[in-house]
Design an enzyme around this catalytic site. Sequence first.
Site, PDB file in Angstrom:
ATOM      1  N   HIS A  47      12.568   5.243 -13.714  1.00 13.11           N
ATOM      2  CA  HIS A  47      12.828   3.912 -13.159  1.00 13.11           C
ATOM      3  C   HIS A  47      11.571   3.384 -12.462  1.00 13.11           C
ATOM      4  O   HIS A  47      11.134   2.263 -12.710  1.00 13.11           O
ATOM      5  CB  HIS A  47      14.001   3.956 -12.187  1.00 13.11           C
ATOM      6  CG  HIS A  47      14.116   2.734 -11.309  1.00 13.11           C
ATOM      7  ND1 HIS A  47      14.481   1.503 -11.798  1.00 13.11           N
ATOM      8  CD2 HIS A  47      13.875   2.550  -9.981  1.00 13.11           C
ATOM      9  CE1 HIS A  47      14.483   0.618 -10.812  1.00 13.11           C
ATOM     10  NE2 HIS A  47      14.109   1.219  -9.693  1.00 13.11           N
ATOM     11  N   ASP A  65      -9.807 -20.377 -23.987  1.00 13.09           N
ATOM     12  CA  ASP A  65      -9.021 -19.167 -24.185  1.00 13.09           C
ATOM     13  C   ASP A  65      -9.511 -18.148 -23.152  1.00 13.09           C
ATOM     14  O   ASP A  65     -10.303 -18.490 -22.272  1.00 13.09           O
ATOM     15  CB  ASP A  65      -9.190 -18.616 -25.620  1.00 13.09           C
ATOM     16  CG  ASP A  65      -7.970 -17.792 -26.051  1.00 13.09           C
ATOM     17  OD1 ASP A  65      -7.715 -16.756 -25.425  1.00 13.09           O
ATOM     18  OD2 ASP A  65      -7.267 -18.218 -26.989  1.00 13.09           O
ATOM     19  N   TRP A  83       8.011   8.956  -9.294  1.00 12.26           N
ATOM     20  CA  TRP A  83       6.938   8.123  -9.869  1.00 12.26           C
ATOM     21  C   TRP A  83       5.612   8.409  -9.194  1.00 12.26           C
ATOM     22  O   TRP A  83       4.550   8.101  -9.734  1.00 12.26           O
ATOM     23  CB  TRP A  83       7.285   6.634  -9.785  1.00 12.26           C
ATOM     24  CG  TRP A  83       6.866   5.964  -8.515  1.00 12.26           C
ATOM     25  CD1 TRP A  83       7.581   5.884  -7.360  1.00 12.26           C
ATOM     26  CD2 TRP A  83       5.632   5.283  -8.263  1.00 12.26           C
ATOM     27  NE1 TRP A  83       6.871   5.206  -6.404  1.00 12.26           N
ATOM     28  CE2 TRP A  83       5.671   4.818  -6.929  1.00 12.26           C
ATOM     29  CE3 TRP A  83       4.495   5.014  -9.029  1.00 12.26           C
ATOM     30  CZ2 TRP A  83       4.611   4.111  -6.347  1.00 12.26           C
ATOM     31  CZ3 TRP A  83       3.451   4.316  -8.426  1.00 12.26           C
ATOM     32  CH2 TRP A  83       3.520   3.871  -7.113  1.00 12.26           C
ATOM     33  N   SER A 117      -5.592   0.017 -20.812  1.00 11.56           N
ATOM     34  CA  SER A 117      -5.084  -1.338 -21.023  1.00 11.56           C
ATOM     35  C   SER A 117      -5.290  -2.206 -19.786  1.00 11.56           C
ATOM     36  O   SER A 117      -5.776  -3.331 -19.877  1.00 11.56           O
ATOM     37  CB  SER A 117      -3.604  -1.259 -21.399  1.00 11.56           C
ATOM     38  OG  SER A 117      -2.934  -2.438 -21.054  1.00 11.56           O
ATOM     39  N   SER A 118      -4.930  -1.651 -18.615  1.00 15.69           N
ATOM     40  CA  SER A 118      -5.059  -2.433 -17.382  1.00 15.69           C
ATOM     41  C   SER A 118      -6.507  -2.784 -17.089  1.00 15.69           C
ATOM     42  O   SER A 118      -6.810  -3.896 -16.655  1.00 15.69           O
ATOM     43  CB  SER A 118      -4.532  -1.640 -16.185  1.00 15.69           C
ATOM     44  OG  SER A 118      -3.164  -1.560 -16.233  1.00 15.69           O
ATOM     45  N   HIS A 170      -2.058   2.636  -2.895  1.00 15.02           N
ATOM     46  CA  HIS A 170      -1.883   1.508  -1.986  1.00 15.02           C
ATOM     47  C   HIS A 170      -2.450   0.194  -2.516  1.00 15.02           C
ATOM     48  O   HIS A 170      -1.760  -0.810  -2.526  1.00 15.02           O
ATOM     49  CB  HIS A 170      -2.317   1.792  -0.550  1.00 15.02           C
ATOM     50  CG  HIS A 170      -1.597   0.841   0.347  1.00 15.02           C
ATOM     51  ND1 HIS A 170      -0.289   1.017   0.692  1.00 15.02           N
ATOM     52  CD2 HIS A 170      -1.956  -0.353   0.828  1.00 15.02           C
ATOM     53  CE1 HIS A 170       0.125  -0.032   1.370  1.00 15.02           C
ATOM     54  NE2 HIS A 170      -0.870  -0.881   1.482  1.00 15.02           N
ATOM     55  N   GLU A 219      -2.561  -0.442  -5.479  1.00 17.62           N
ATOM     56  CA  GLU A 219      -1.608  -0.742  -6.541  1.00 17.62           C
ATOM     57  C   GLU A 219      -0.447  -1.604  -6.039  1.00 17.62           C
ATOM     58  O   GLU A 219      -0.021  -2.541  -6.718  1.00 17.62           O
ATOM     59  CB  GLU A 219      -1.077   0.564  -7.139  1.00 17.62           C
ATOM     60  CG  GLU A 219       0.117   0.435  -8.071  1.00 17.62           C
ATOM     61  CD  GLU A 219      -0.185  -0.280  -9.375  1.00 17.62           C
ATOM     62  OE1 GLU A 219      -1.366  -0.352  -9.746  1.00 17.62           O
ATOM     63  OE2 GLU A 219       0.767  -0.758 -10.019  1.00 17.62           O
ATOM     64  N   TYR A 273      -0.561  -3.769  -3.776  1.00 16.13           N
ATOM     65  CA  TYR A 273      -1.055  -5.135  -3.623  1.00 16.13           C
ATOM     66  C   TYR A 273      -1.338  -5.777  -4.957  1.00 16.13           C
ATOM     67  O   TYR A 273      -1.260  -7.009  -5.095  1.00 16.13           O
ATOM     68  CB  TYR A 273      -2.275  -5.169  -2.700  1.00 16.13           C
ATOM     69  CG  TYR A 273      -1.889  -4.788  -1.295  1.00 16.13           C
ATOM     70  CD1 TYR A 273      -0.627  -5.124  -0.815  1.00 16.13           C
ATOM     71  CD2 TYR A 273      -2.718  -4.082  -0.464  1.00 16.13           C
ATOM     72  CE1 TYR A 273      -0.223  -4.764   0.443  1.00 16.13           C
ATOM     73  CE2 TYR A 273      -2.318  -3.720   0.807  1.00 16.13           C
ATOM     74  CZ  TYR A 273      -1.068  -4.064   1.254  1.00 16.13           C
ATOM     75  OH  TYR A 273      -0.659  -3.702   2.502  1.00 16.13           O
ATOM     76  N   SER A 312       2.314 -19.934  -3.861  1.00  6.11           N
ATOM     77  CA  SER A 312       1.419 -20.975  -3.349  1.00  6.11           C
ATOM     78  C   SER A 312       1.277 -22.138  -4.315  1.00  6.11           C
ATOM     79  O   SER A 312       0.778 -23.202  -3.938  1.00  6.11           O
ATOM     80  CB  SER A 312       0.030 -20.394  -3.057  1.00  6.11           C
ATOM     81  OG  SER A 312       0.140 -19.314  -2.173  1.00  6.11           O
ATOM     82  N   HIS A 352      -1.234   6.177   5.217  1.00  7.29           N
ATOM     83  CA  HIS A 352       0.017   5.892   5.917  1.00  7.29           C
ATOM     84  C   HIS A 352       1.232   6.303   5.074  1.00  7.29           C
ATOM     85  O   HIS A 352       2.339   6.315   5.567  1.00  7.29           O
ATOM     86  CB  HIS A 352       0.094   4.423   6.366  1.00  7.29           C
ATOM     87  CG  HIS A 352       0.201   3.423   5.255  1.00  7.29           C
ATOM     88  ND1 HIS A 352      -0.387   2.190   5.327  1.00  7.29           N
ATOM     89  CD2 HIS A 352       0.814   3.465   4.056  1.00  7.29           C
ATOM     90  CE1 HIS A 352      -0.130   1.526   4.208  1.00  7.29           C
ATOM     91  NE2 HIS A 352       0.600   2.273   3.432  1.00  7.29           N
ATOM     92  N   HIS A 353       0.981   6.640   3.807  1.00  4.05           N
ATOM     93  CA  HIS A 353       2.065   7.194   2.988  1.00  4.05           C
ATOM     94  C   HIS A 353       2.247   8.685   3.264  1.00  4.05           C
ATOM     95  O   HIS A 353       3.149   9.307   2.722  1.00  4.05           O
ATOM     96  CB  HIS A 353       1.768   6.998   1.502  1.00  4.05           C
ATOM     97  CG  HIS A 353       1.684   5.557   1.101  1.00  4.05           C
ATOM     98  ND1 HIS A 353       2.763   4.860   0.624  1.00  4.05           N
ATOM     99  CD2 HIS A 353       0.660   4.670   1.126  1.00  4.05           C
ATOM    100  CE1 HIS A 353       2.401   3.608   0.347  1.00  4.05           C
ATOM    101  NE2 HIS A 353       1.129   3.460   0.652  1.00  4.05           N
ATOM    102  N   THR A 356      -1.329 -11.273   6.262  1.00  7.97           N
ATOM    103  CA  THR A 356      -0.032 -11.582   5.649  1.00  7.97           C
ATOM    104  C   THR A 356       0.689 -12.634   6.474  1.00  7.97           C
ATOM    105  O   THR A 356       1.310 -13.563   5.937  1.00  7.97           O
ATOM    106  CB  THR A 356       0.814 -10.310   5.529  1.00  7.97           C
ATOM    107  OG1 THR A 356      -0.013  -9.262   5.022  1.00  7.97           O
ATOM    108  CG2 THR A 356       1.987 -10.519   4.593  1.00  7.97           C
ATOM    109  N   LYS A 369      -0.516 -16.013   5.707  1.00  2.34           N
ATOM    110  CA  LYS A 369       0.063 -16.564   4.479  1.00  2.34           C
ATOM    111  C   LYS A 369       1.462 -17.115   4.720  1.00  2.34           C
ATOM    112  O   LYS A 369       1.779 -18.238   4.310  1.00  2.34           O
ATOM    113  CB  LYS A 369       0.117 -15.481   3.403  1.00  2.34           C
ATOM    114  CG  LYS A 369      -1.225 -15.219   2.789  1.00  2.34           C
ATOM    115  CD  LYS A 369      -1.157 -14.136   1.769  1.00  2.34           C
ATOM    116  CE  LYS A 369      -2.471 -14.032   1.036  1.00  2.34           C
ATOM    117  NZ  LYS A 369      -2.682 -15.172   0.122  1.00  2.34           N
ATOM    118  N   ARG A 373      15.836  10.142   0.267  1.00  2.00           N
ATOM    119  CA  ARG A 373      15.757   9.511  -1.048  1.00  2.00           C
ATOM    120  C   ARG A 373      15.749  10.577  -2.136  1.00  2.00           C
ATOM    121  O   ARG A 373      15.571  11.757  -1.872  1.00  2.00           O
ATOM    122  CB  ARG A 373      14.505   8.630  -1.136  1.00  2.00           C
ATOM    123  CG  ARG A 373      13.224   9.389  -0.959  1.00  2.00           C
ATOM    124  CD  ARG A 373      12.030   8.486  -0.727  1.00  2.00           C
ATOM    125  NE  ARG A 373      11.591   7.829  -1.959  1.00  2.00           N
ATOM    126  CZ  ARG A 373      10.331   7.428  -2.189  1.00  2.00           C
ATOM    127  NH1 ARG A 373       9.404   7.605  -1.261  1.00  2.00           N
ATOM    128  NH2 ARG A 373      10.000   6.836  -3.312  1.00  2.00           N
TER     129      ARG A 373
END
Lengths: 310, 516
Positions: free
Chosen positions: B67, B96, B132, B160-161, B244, B246, B248, B259, B293-294, B319, B322, B441
């Site tokens: 998932h 293009d 994951w 690819s990315s 991290h 990632e 963002y 926006s 922090h993870h 943040t 924003k 979890r």
Amino acid sequence: MEQQYEHYYVPEQSRLPIFASLSLFLTVTSLGSWLNNIKADESGGTSASVFVLSLFFFMAVLYVWFSQVVDENRRGMNSAQLKRSYVWGMGWFIFSEVMFFAAFFGALWYIRNVALVELSEGPTSEILWNGFKSEWPLMITPDQAANGAAAVVKGPAENMSNPGISNWLGWLPFWNTSLLLTSSVTVHFAHTALKNDKKSGLFGFNSMLGLTVVLGIIFLFVQYAEYAHAYHVGLTLDSGAYGTTFFLLTGFHGLHVTLGTFMLLVQWLRSVLKGHFTHHDCFGFEAASWYWHFVDVVWVGLFIFVYLMG
Amino acid sequence: MAHGPAKGFTRWLFTTNHKDIGSMYLWFSFTMFFLGGIFALVIRAELFEPGLQIVKPEFFNQMTTMHGLIMVFGAVMPAFVGLANWMIPMMIGAPDMALPRMNNWSFWILPFAFALLTSTFFMAGGAPNFGWTFYAPLSTTYAPDTVTFFIFGVHIIGISSIMGAINIIATILNMRAPGMTLMKMPLFVWTWLITAYLLIAVMPVLAGVVTMMLMDIHFGTSFFDAAGGGDPVLFQHIFWFFGHPEVYIMILPAFGIVSAIIPTFARKPLFGYSSMVYATASIAFLSFIVWAHHMFTVGMPLVAEAAFMYATMLIAIPTGVKVFNWVTTMWKGSMTFETPMLFSIAFVILFTIGGFSGLMLAIAPADFQYHDTYFVVAHFHYVLVPGAIFSITAAVYYWLPKWCGNMYDEALGKTHFWLAFAGLNITFFPMHFSGLAGMPRRIPDYNPLWADWNMISSVGAFLFGAAQLLFLVIVIKTIMGGRKATARVWEGSHGLEWTVPSPAPYHTFTTPPEIK
């Protein structure tokens, strides 16, 4: 005020990407099956053959792709703006490569400065790895320190680190450093020669670029000799954290030198056989030379952090 | 260049057109969204009541893992790349993408990669089951054999990315119409420029860490094995150095979308455009120095805990800038509440809730209680579902008339919104409480103490899933027909993409437009 814009070439369609995707998929899938078969102590069997075939398929697609791009440029289809796109593309690709190496240099730093210290002095070290002392190069693994002869992961018998400056002449990494640094200079000479429209002659583009390729190949031979020596004296991939970081860092660098040498070789063949490149149209060469400077800089990092401070 | 699309299905295989490729990315993402969604519903069905009812614990682990992987790499990221493909060339007046063939390659790697990843369900040992985040040694020493295919799958997804990101950067930096200066670019373009930079910086690190796993598994190295002098914690550091930024990568383009939408329906220009740009850049910078922090509970020196805690809290400042700007854009605007606007307003409110729970988690001593509980699950679903998913949904409603030339059915769109909004909150809000009450979890069975919250969550999840089926119906219905859209589509819309007809012609801006 009407401005004239150059046409930005967008190919109508291309069969290359889908074949590139398919062959890449086949390559990694068959390689994965092959590795799993080896791990299960079965023979590689068909997956090994499929891997080799897929890899050739993939390389063939890339060959056609690059030829097509070169051909388009020769036919004058590439506007100045399109050429800038290729320049940006190569630059950011090299940046991605820098970050790939950063992960491995980071791992080396962390193992030396955090992991080993924690394993020998951390609060649980006496219980888990009694008697382990942090050192680098790591000759006695925590497993060996705690379990003696019963250890599964054993350290190397020898390491490849700095033998002291008086012994440098017999130390392969010193020669490899000299080779690569020299090749960075020769590739720069080649560039300068091209900018001065000097393609032939002793210090011309062709001979300087050819010399760079030769230096790259010699580097690879020396690297191979060092690996053969390492395996002979008992430094292997599975000899603990030292073997791990030593072979992965130098190994990935070696792969990049292989690729870089190949790129330069292709440019040399283009110049010698087909007379490509003029002083204002030589991006294929410039891209390859940037890549070459990049692998050179990585080597300097390796020489300092893997060998000198090893 | 007056040609239309080629005939037959090979159009999609061989195309170099940014609109074709954008559509393929979006449909691929939608498919993966449903696949990952089915996995989520398996999880929620099992957790409807305490006890083991539907699936075995081993399979439950495969569900949580797949998932996460499919939603992150298969649904959210390709959706944003699809939007970038469709919109960026039109927004900056380019003919293009900069490298059209590579663009197609970036896309076509993905179906193969996810076929490889999903095929592991049918292999001996089952699909990846280590979460994951694939922490070593779960993903090395104790992993099923299929981990090898997972590793190679991640490698090619990464290729690819990276190619996609290089293409986007080259397009933005090199293909802008004359006069389109950097500070005139729509914010969606800006946020994607910074996202693409993050992608190129961290996808290679992900490739590095899975390569280390591969070496440990197959070649006897000791990166993550303490017996040889390595460290499983090293895995976590490298993974989160990727991980991290990632997160963002999955939210910055969302900021760009919102926006664009809020000013349109507030009929006012975006408040604080340049501060938005600087805030985005600050968030990107901070994303590189907060990864640990993870890992507050994993064991780190006190000074590192404090440094990562304070750096993390700093993120609240840009943040906050924003959120302030979005709210101020709406202030005294002539607001209307079409579906994209509803999703965008929900984004601002719910994403802020996710941001606040993030601040709670950033407090290292408090995190010791929340770590690995459903509170964390609630937090990141509050930033990802109303953040990434709602913004993508808003973007689809907002630009769909431009893509296919027809207006969607507003009543159905609003129904979709309210069902999704209710489903989301019913699913994820109770997780804050089950988490604070201590529910860990990634477990298939749990203490009856948490039964009520879980039952509510499961009901909400199925509601949310049903709402997405309605979304699929709406999208197909709109493509098939409907009221014709004008070029402007929205009364308050601004930007180059609204100057071309709806549906947008196959080729736009083959000569650059004039930018005032």
